[in-house]
Design an enzyme around this catalytic site. Structure first.
Site, PDB file in Angstrom:
ATOM      1  N   GLY A  70      48.059   8.796 -17.491  1.00  0.00           N
ATOM      2  CA  GLY A  70      47.407   8.392 -16.251  1.00  0.00           C
ATOM      3  C   GLY A  70      46.241   9.260 -15.892  1.00  0.00           C
ATOM      4  NE  ARG A 229      45.962  -3.649 -24.357  1.00  0.00           N
ATOM      5  CZ  ARG A 229      46.205  -2.787 -23.364  1.00  0.00           C
ATOM      6  NH1 ARG A 229      46.051  -3.144 -22.103  1.00  0.00           N
ATOM      7  NH2 ARG A 229      46.569  -1.566 -23.649  1.00  0.00           N
ATOM      8  CG  ASP A 287      52.202   3.061 -23.558  1.00  0.00           C
ATOM      9  OD1 ASP A 287      51.867   4.178 -23.984  1.00  0.00           O
ATOM     10  OD2 ASP A 287      51.433   2.333 -22.907  1.00  0.00           O
TER      11      ASP A 287
END
Length: 385
Positions: A70, A229, A287
């Protein structure tokens, strides 16, 4: 240390029926038929009766952001490090750590320290050198030397393509990186895999195909992830796998990402099988502890959630329970396929000589009763058993 696990309904991942499993120190020493096995009496032997419960290989996760991820929305959006107590209960016994977008405040030294911390807790842990960006961040000054001289480094990644957060690498840059990683891997007896973060930009996987077309490097040297995705990227990934490449599907998700078109990982596995993609070319990764960010059409950050390590086990269950995939087939996507792709010869299977990494499943639900890593029970679920 000698342990006999009696009456295990063994999936190796292939179903082997009811077996006794003899563990000597960290390895599987013998797999015995109960009817042909006299009572074993050895000094120091610990015996546990599993009463017919299913036993499967410990899961192998090719992408874990052990040091957190992040930061795309500023320092307040950094995700936390992976905690040992969360790791041991997840069912993942082999973890590969990576840096992502942030290779500035999170460094190769941080990552290697975290790898060794989790390994001290009983898990098998490895890492990729590098990160999203090129030139890659390393410990020794080069990708090749990191892979050659540092035992935990098995390849390079998570290198970003088709993503606005990456370095927009050229074909020549990727080819040189893959060549360095492959050669060092050969010298060190490792895979030298190039683990690729794939964004949702229009280029998709084309740059990897171009490297394979214009050099002597095999297309399977690359392992692109996040292939589910978007629907468009998923179809591109199926073509990539049919051409001999590997594709990795991400199990962590959010309702927002699914609403925006992400293909659920278990559905992606089912569709890949229906499309007759060679199963060994498809893997799953969590992930874990990465950010799952959202951006608007102008690339501006909207928000994020963190990936979860236990999503890997959950998705295997969804493959079985929601998509009628046989357990022995579903297991490969989170165990043997990953171990083979990453060059981890003693992982992903239950066989004599393999590391004793295994999960004891509950009788009445898709849940884990016990986690064994390197011959030691590292987690037991609270039950009345």
């Amino acid at each position: 240390m000698l342990t006999l696990l009696k009456n295990a309904r063994l999936y190796a991942p292939a179903p082997l029926g009811l077996k006794h499993l003899l563990i000597a120190d960290q390895r599987i020493a013998a797999i015995l038929d109960p009817q042909d096995s006299p009572d074993i009496h050895l000094p120091g032997l610990t015996v546990q009766d599993l009463e017919g419960r299913r036993v499967i290989p410990g899961l192998v996760d090719p992408l874990v952001h052990m040091t957190g991820g992040g930061g795309e929305g500023g320092f307040g959006t950094r995700t936390p490090e992976l905690r040992l107590e969360d790791a041991v209960s997840s069912g993942v016994t082999t973890l590969i750590g990576a840096l992502g977008t942030d290779a500035l405040t999170r460094t190769p030294a941080n990552l290697l320290g975290k790898v060794r911390e989790l390994a001290a807790g009983g898990l098998s842990c490895y890492a990729y050198t590098g990160s999203y960006q090129l030139p890659p961040v390393t410990l020794t000054g080069s990708v090749a030397q990191d892979i050659l001289y540092i035992p935990e480094y098995i390849g390079v990644g998570e290198v970003a393509i088709s993503d606005h957060r990456g370095s927009q690498p050229s074909v020549q840059e990727l080819a040189r990186l893959a060549s360095d990683s492959r050669t060092a891997g050969m010298l060190a007896g490792k895979s030298g895999i190039v683990f690729i973060h794939t964004g949702d930009a229009a280029g998709g996987l084309e740059i990897l195909r171009e490297v394979a077309r214009t050099t002597a490097l095999p297309i399977a040297q690359f392992m692109p992830t996040h292939i589910n995705r978007t629907a468009t990227l998923f179809e591109d990934g199926l073509r990539f796998a049919r051409d001999g490449g590997r594709i990795d599907l991400t199990t962590s998700t959010t309702p927002e990402l699914l609403a925006e078109g992400e293909v659920p990982a278990s559905e992606a596995v089912a569709r890949a099988l229906k499309a007759r993609v060679e199963p060994s070319r498809v893997t799953l990764s969590s992930d874990a502890n990465a950010s799952l960010p959202r951006f608007d059409d102008h690339g501006r950050f909207i928000g994020l959630k963190a990936g979860r390590l236990d999503s890997l086990f959950e998705v295997v269950g969804e493959c079985v329970n929601d998509h009628d995939i046989a357990l022995e087939n579903a297991l490969g996507f989170a165990s043997s396929h990953s171990a083979d792709a990453l060059g981890l010869a003693r992982k992903g299977r239950l066989a004599v000589g393999q590391d004793a990494d295994l999960l004891v499943l509950a009788d009445d639900a898709w849940a884990i009763d016990e986690v064994w890593a390197l011959g030691r029970c590292v987690h037991r679920r609270d039950t009345d058993r």
